[in-house]
Design a protein around this motif. Structure first.
Motif, PDB file in Angstrom:
ATOM      1  N   GLU A  44      15.052 -23.625 -36.387  1.00 50.83           N
ATOM      2  CA  GLU A  44      15.954 -22.623 -36.942  1.00 50.83           C
ATOM      3  C   GLU A  44      17.362 -23.195 -37.085  1.00 50.83           C
ATOM      4  N   ILE A  45      18.090 -22.718 -38.076  1.00 50.67           N
ATOM      5  CA  ILE A  45      19.524 -23.026 -38.139  1.00 50.67           C
ATOM      6  C   ILE A  45      20.311 -21.716 -38.117  1.00 50.67           C
ATOM      7  N   VAL A  46      21.435 -21.760 -37.409  1.00 48.81           N
ATOM      8  CA  VAL A  46      22.288 -20.580 -37.264  1.00 48.81           C
ATOM      9  C   VAL A  46      23.724 -20.995 -37.517  1.00 48.81           C
ATOM     10  N   ARG A  47      24.458 -20.144 -38.200  1.00 48.35           N
ATOM     11  CA  ARG A  47      25.877 -20.422 -38.413  1.00 48.35           C
ATOM     12  C   ARG A  47      26.731 -19.215 -38.045  1.00 48.35           C
ATOM     13  N   LEU A  48      27.880 -19.494 -37.441  1.00 46.27           N
ATOM     14  CA  LEU A  48      28.901 -18.471 -37.237  1.00 46.27           C
ATOM     15  C   LEU A  48      30.072 -18.855 -38.121  1.00 46.27           C
ATOM     16  N   GLU A  49      30.510 -17.915 -38.931  1.00 45.10           N
ATOM     17  CA  GLU A  49      31.504 -18.252 -39.953  1.00 45.10           C
ATOM     18  C   GLU A  49      32.611 -17.210 -40.020  1.00 45.10           C
ATOM     19  N   GLU A  50      33.768 -17.637 -40.487  1.00 44.98           N
ATOM     20  CA  GLU A  50      34.795 -16.682 -40.850  1.00 44.98           C
ATOM     21  C   GLU A  50      34.298 -15.929 -42.079  1.00 44.98           C
ATOM     22  N   PRO A  51      34.620 -14.628 -42.160  1.00 47.40           N
ATOM     23  CA  PRO A  51      34.064 -13.818 -43.244  1.00 47.40           C
ATOM     24  C   PRO A  51      34.256 -14.411 -44.632  1.00 47.40           C
ATOM     25  N   GLN A  52      35.429 -14.967 -44.870  1.00 46.03           N
ATOM     26  CA  GLN A  52      35.692 -15.458 -46.232  1.00 46.03           C
ATOM     27  C   GLN A  52      34.858 -16.681 -46.576  1.00 46.03           C
ATOM     28  N   ASN A  53      34.256 -17.317 -45.565  1.00 40.94           N
ATOM     29  CA  ASN A  53      33.466 -18.522 -45.833  1.00 40.94           C
ATOM     30  C   ASN A  53      31.962 -18.290 -45.800  1.00 40.94           C
TER      31      ASN A  53
END
Length: 423
Positions: free
Chosen positions: A287-296
């Motif tokens: 699995e891959i997971v990302r946490l991002e700033e909303p604009q990105n």
RNA sequence: AGAGAGGUGGCCGAGUGGUCGAAGGCGCACGCCUGGAAAGUGUGUAUUCCGUUAUCGCGGAAUCGAGGGUUCGAAUCCCUUCCUCUCUGCCA
């Protein structure tokens, strides 16, 4: 769940969005606002009461210190009233908070604007396809026959020791599993995803955090004696690593990958669709997971899609990408792209990856936030995708690469398997 | 699994019933000092919710692992639970 501020400020827009996924209970939004209103009123009442009794308590303290015991005792009796009203208010507030949360957890995520209308998977929108579907002739075998022919997977042995849906991989079949896991992890880490090894059992809070609980309770294996759940996907432990956290803008994005087995009860599944590797109770997935700033987050979703495309091209599999329509969208997702591999022998498409952005729907549950450059607190967007799920990749590889002389392993995978063909 | 000790802010650590959201230190931020830096020095430095506000802010409530209780008042006392450490047992 949806942020309260969003619900308060744009209820109509939310209802409009939810209509796209055929959400049957838009009145829940109004109910929620009503309960929220009540809750706030109640809370200020309670706060005022507590404020007063705090004040009295302080006075009593100073009176005792200066020896004015009688005055103190008089005040004490006055606070008793406050105490009882405080208690009832507290009780009522607690109940209303439970009600509020219960309503809030029943409202699914609002689909992204680009999500097409539709009621079922038939209305998903094909947005990309690549690879050539090989012409294998009439005697092409489905993977469950190939598995027997080459002694790769034994479904009956799995049934014997556990039950249906728990295959046993043997010899080159087992090696192929290991090779794929390692290959996927190498691809993911090379793309900047940090590798984690996580527990396969999680507690209830984690199940709630990513949205499996309470909605999909029946789909997870539950160990009631210890209050733990077997993970249906690495998304659950990975994303929950960040539960209750306040991150800084400089920490983002966070990109993670993990291999885990996945456990799914798949209650209610039956028929030919579940044959062989098509649907299992236990399967392997990276699995891959990302946490991002909303604009990105939207750009990040595209990056994930490109990443998975690259892997599928190396594996030489014919595939297509579907944008899920509103009706087929999962409860927590705002926008989902499914990857499907064509299984030539079965003459059907098999889903091998699902890539989604949840916007702030998960981070709201997780109480996961970050401070932006100005020190303002914002919710984080979470995303995840399979990169990739093994069984149907294996099905696709076996079926599409079969020849008279055995099954060919794609070039990219040979360093991992150590063999070029399965004979 | 049994016995004992403990869980306090980003970190270390004080606090055993009252003005404690919490001393002190470290770290961090900004300023002073300096040619520049270090050292020194001053100030600031948790989160959530509610209210108010154009904004800075201001007012209130809650939070010292979590939940409950006793009390006018709880970080401090009691109960439950989770976690960590030490010893013993068991074991890959």
């Amino acid at each position: 769940m949806l942020p309260l501020s969003y619900l308060r400020e744009q209820p109509e827009k939310i209802k409009e969005g939810l209509a796209k996924r055929n959400f049957q209970e838009p009145e829940l939004v109004d109910q929620l606002l009503e309960v929220d209103q009540k809750k706030r009123k109640l809370q200020s009442q309670l706060d005022q009461t507590l404020s007063k009794s705090n004040q009295f308590a302080k006075e009593i303290g100073t009176l005792y210190k200066s020896g004015q015991v009688e005055k103190a005792n008089a005040l004490k009796s006055q606070t008793n009233d406050l105490k009882t009203t405080g208690k009832t208010l507290q009780e009522r507030l607690k109940n209303i908070e439970v009600a509020l949360l219960s309503i809030r957890t029943q409202i699914p995520n609002v689909p992204d604007e680009s999500v097409p209308l539709g009621n079922s998977e038939n209305e998903n929108e094909e947005v990309f396809s690549a690879g050539t579907i090989p012409d294998l002739g009439e005697d092409a075998l489905p993977h469950w026959d190939l598995a027997v022919k080459y002694d790769l997977i034994d479904f009956d042995l799995g049934s014997k020791i556990t039950g249906a849906g728990f295959p046993v991989y043997i010899g080159k079949g087992a090696k192929l599993q290991r090779a794929l896991i390692q290959y996927f992890l190498d691809k993911n880490t090379a793309a900047g995803y940090k590798e984690f090894q996580v527990p396969y059992l999680v507690n209830e809070d984690s199940g709630f955090g990513t949205g499996q609980l309470p909605d999909k309770e029946g789909q997870m294996y539950h160990i009631s004696e210890d209050g733990l759940y077997l993970i249906p996907t690495a998304e659950v432990p990975l994303t929950n690593l960040f539960r209750n956290q306040l991150l800084e803008a400089k920490d983002l994005p966070i990109c993670l990958t993990s291999y885990t087995p996945c456990f799914r009860r798949e209650a209610g599944s039956y028929g030919s669709n579940v044959r062989g590797l098509n649907r299992l109770h236990q399967f392997d997935k990276v699995e891959i997971v990302r946490l991002e700033e909303p604009q990105n987050s939207r750009a990040a979703l595209d990056k994930m899609i490109d990443h998975i495309k690259g892997i599928l091209e190396e594996l030489e599999l014919p595939y297509r990408i579907l944008k899920l329509c509103g009706g087929d969208l999962g409860f927590t997702a705002a926008l989902t792209f499914d990857f499907e591999v064509y299984s030539t022998a079965q003459k059907r498409w098999l889903e091998i990856s699902s890539v989604s952005t949840f916007n702030s729907f998960q981070s709201e549950r997780l109480q996961l936030r970050y401070k932006d450059e100005n020190g303002k607190k914002q919710t984080i967007h979470t995303l995840n995708g399979s990169s990739l799920a093994l069984p149907r990749v294996v099905a696709g590889l076996l079926e599409n690469q079969q020849t008279q002389n055995g099954i060919n392993i794609p070039k990219a995978l040979i360093p991992y398997t150590g063999f070029e063909t399965i004979k």
